[in-house]
Design a protein around this motif. Sequence first.
Motif, PDB file in Angstrom:
ATOM      1  N   GLY A  79     -14.004 -39.049  85.653  1.00  0.00           N
ATOM      2  CA  GLY A  79     -13.187 -38.249  86.555  1.00  0.00           C
ATOM      3  C   GLY A  79     -12.439 -39.141  87.532  1.00  0.00           C
ATOM      4  O   GLY A  79     -12.805 -40.294  87.756  1.00  0.00           O
ATOM      5  N   LEU A  80     -11.371 -38.619  88.112  1.00  0.00           N
ATOM      6  CA  LEU A  80     -10.537 -39.401  89.020  1.00  0.00           C
ATOM      7  C   LEU A  80     -10.677 -38.860  90.428  1.00  0.00           C
ATOM      8  O   LEU A  80     -10.707 -37.652  90.629  1.00  0.00           O
ATOM      9  N   ASP A  81     -10.737 -39.819  91.373  1.00  0.00           N
ATOM     10  CA  ASP A  81     -11.007 -39.421  92.745  1.00  0.00           C
ATOM     11  C   ASP A  81      -9.736 -39.510  93.602  1.00  0.00           C
ATOM     12  O   ASP A  81      -9.032 -40.511  93.579  1.00  0.00           O
ATOM     13  N   GLY A  82      -9.461 -38.464  94.357  1.00  0.00           N
ATOM     14  CA  GLY A  82      -8.384 -38.441  95.345  1.00  0.00           C
ATOM     15  C   GLY A  82      -7.029 -38.898  94.834  1.00  0.00           C
ATOM     16  O   GLY A  82      -6.535 -38.407  93.839  1.00  0.00           O
ATOM     17  N   LEU A  83      -6.431 -39.933  95.512  1.00  0.00           N
ATOM     18  CA  LEU A  83      -5.094 -40.436  95.153  1.00  0.00           C
ATOM     19  C   LEU A  83      -5.060 -40.963  93.725  1.00  0.00           C
ATOM     20  O   LEU A  83      -4.077 -40.830  93.016  1.00  0.00           O
ATOM     21  N   GLN A  84      -6.171 -41.566  93.354  1.00  0.00           N
ATOM     22  CA  GLN A  84      -6.308 -42.100  91.997  1.00  0.00           C
ATOM     23  C   GLN A  84      -6.025 -40.982  90.976  1.00  0.00           C
ATOM     24  O   GLN A  84      -5.421 -41.218  89.942  1.00  0.00           O
ATOM     25  N   ALA A  85      -6.457 -39.789  91.326  1.00  0.00           N
ATOM     26  CA  ALA A  85      -6.273 -38.647  90.428  1.00  0.00           C
ATOM     27  C   ALA A  85      -4.795 -38.318  90.261  1.00  0.00           C
ATOM     28  O   ALA A  85      -4.321 -38.078  89.153  1.00  0.00           O
ATOM     29  N   VAL A  86      -4.070 -38.362  91.408  1.00  0.00           N
ATOM     30  CA  VAL A  86      -2.645 -38.027  91.350  1.00  0.00           C
ATOM     31  C   VAL A  86      -1.920 -39.035  90.460  1.00  0.00           C
ATOM     32  O   VAL A  86      -1.168 -38.677  89.560  1.00  0.00           O
TER      33      VAL A  86
ATOM     34  N   GLU B   5      -5.557 -19.282  94.585  1.00  0.00           N
ATOM     35  CA  GLU B   5      -5.986 -20.624  95.000  1.00  0.00           C
ATOM     36  C   GLU B   5      -6.938 -21.213  93.947  1.00  0.00           C
ATOM     37  O   GLU B   5      -6.842 -22.388  93.577  1.00  0.00           O
ATOM     38  N   GLU B   6      -7.837 -20.359  93.457  1.00  0.00           N
ATOM     39  CA  GLU B   6      -8.794 -20.819  92.443  1.00  0.00           C
ATOM     40  C   GLU B   6      -8.068 -21.260  91.170  1.00  0.00           C
ATOM     41  O   GLU B   6      -8.401 -22.283  90.573  1.00  0.00           O
ATOM     42  N   ARG B   7      -7.063 -20.487  90.790  1.00  0.00           N
ATOM     43  CA  ARG B   7      -6.290 -20.844  89.583  1.00  0.00           C
ATOM     44  C   ARG B   7      -5.644 -22.227  89.727  1.00  0.00           C
ATOM     45  O   ARG B   7      -5.655 -23.035  88.809  1.00  0.00           O
ATOM     46  N   GLN B   8      -5.092 -22.478  90.919  1.00  0.00           N
ATOM     47  CA  GLN B   8      -4.449 -23.781  91.169  1.00  0.00           C
ATOM     48  C   GLN B   8      -5.470 -24.922  91.116  1.00  0.00           C
ATOM     49  O   GLN B   8      -5.210 -25.970  90.530  1.00  0.00           O
ATOM     50  N   LEU B   9      -6.621 -24.668  91.736  1.00  0.00           N
ATOM     51  CA  LEU B   9      -7.674 -25.697  91.722  1.00  0.00           C
ATOM     52  C   LEU B   9      -8.148 -25.961  90.291  1.00  0.00           C
ATOM     53  O   LEU B   9      -8.384 -27.115  89.909  1.00  0.00           O
ATOM     54  N   ILE B  10      -8.265 -24.904  89.514  1.00  0.00           N
ATOM     55  CA  ILE B  10      -8.715 -25.059  88.115  1.00  0.00           C
ATOM     56  C   ILE B  10      -7.716 -25.911  87.338  1.00  0.00           C
ATOM     57  O   ILE B  10      -8.100 -26.813  86.588  1.00  0.00           O
ATOM     58  N   GLU B  11      -6.429 -25.665  87.553  1.00  0.00           N
ATOM     59  CA  GLU B  11      -5.390 -26.444  86.853  1.00  0.00           C
ATOM     60  C   GLU B  11      -5.502 -27.928  87.177  1.00  0.00           C
ATOM     61  O   GLU B  11      -5.390 -28.777  86.303  1.00  0.00           O
ATOM     62  N   GLY B  16      -8.837 -33.707  85.577  1.00  0.00           N
ATOM     63  CA  GLY B  16      -9.880 -34.693  85.874  1.00  0.00           C
ATOM     64  C   GLY B  16     -10.037 -35.037  87.340  1.00  0.00           C
ATOM     65  O   GLY B  16     -10.688 -36.024  87.674  1.00  0.00           O
ATOM     66  N   ASP B  17      -9.438 -34.240  88.225  1.00  0.00           N
ATOM     67  CA  ASP B  17      -9.538 -34.522  89.662  1.00  0.00           C
ATOM     68  C   ASP B  17     -10.916 -34.094  90.181  1.00  0.00           C
ATOM     69  O   ASP B  17     -11.207 -32.904  90.292  1.00  0.00           O
TER      70      ASP B  17
END
Lengths: 221, 197
Positions: A79-86, B5-11, B16-17
């Motif tokens: 998984g990617l963390d914070g800015l790294q994710a963007v 909001e949940e939909r956006q977070l899921i996307e 991989g965030d």
Amino acid sequence: MNCEKYQKMISDRLDGRLSRRKEKKLDRHLAGCPLCRDYLEAQEIIQREAFKIGEIDYPPEWWPQFEQNLKEKLILEGGLDGLQAVEGNKNKGNKNDSKKANRLVLRPVAVRALSLVLVVATVVTIAFLIIYKEKGRPEELPLAMMLSYEESYLNLNQMLADDEAIASEFVNSLEESIIGDTIQSGSENAIIDFDNNLPANDFKIELNKLQKENHNPEEGV
Amino acid sequence: MRPEEERQLIELARLGDVEVFMRLTREYEHQIFQLTFHLTGNREDAADLTQETFLQAFRAMKKFRGEASFHTWLYRIAINLSLNFLKKSRREKNGQESVEEIEENRGGAQLEYNFSQDSPEDSSLSAEFVASLKKAIDELPPAYRVTFSLVVLEEMSHKEAAGVLGCSEKTVSWRVHEARKMLKKKLQSFLTLKQEV
């Protein structure tokens, strides 16, 4: 009395799933059935006590540690963390595009190459099996030797055609050789039948005549 | 959390965030813990299963298509993990103390539940009964145990439970009824005492 059916209704009633019509039907049954009244009472106790199992939770300070452990594991999972994710998501998008493109180009080529190799291998194997099985091991002379004899034959043919003196000498020696062999064998049927396709056919007729004469020596004398 | 909001977070979590996924985790971790606790009856096992639920959900985020709600999807993962855990521990558990043995050793049961509301006179009996009830629920066949836990302990409707379990409402209704019958049979001696009080 079908108590099983009403006990199922009791269960549905406890879950709030019984229609009004069935509620009335159940009440009428309960009024006349002590067994089902006892069953209802027992199930009401179980239901009431089950609610006491209720909620359980860790103290609030436990949860941040749980979340920290989970987060570390998620990062280990890739998984990617914070800015790294963007940034990662941007790159991921590009990589995915090029991967898709590569797949589109490479996949058919790889499949075709593999198919071709498989087809050739199959054909060769089948051909070998058929030849080997039907004809067995070739007992004839090896191909190189056969070609060598054919070459010698053609050379001789050419030489006899080019030089009459040699051709004449060759015919004489051949006559002597054949006549000698035939006389030695003493066979009456030993008639040599030359193939008309052989080269230097002009001397074959003479040879045949000679052979016939030698088979009947008395006639010739 | 609002559905949008949940939909956006899921996307975002699908990409991989981790930080975004942790926001979703915080929203549901207590519910999943409660569920796994009700299914396993053990706090440590429930904590492990809760963590494993979120790890599996993170791995499978790309496959989540939003056909069911995120909450239902998480519940399904947690239930599947718990069922596997129960089947495994059931095999290993053979030979451990049964409800009947608890009845013989009354007073020795260790409880992890919150008790209240009973008068001092019957609180002791109630504590024993709840311990035995929990043990009896633990001994139910896994499919009945999960269905009973969702409907009675999690207070889900038959429809919600059917959605989470992927079966019909009739199946849920029948399983809960069968589970109740089994519990009554296992707890008969306690029930007789209770009914006399």
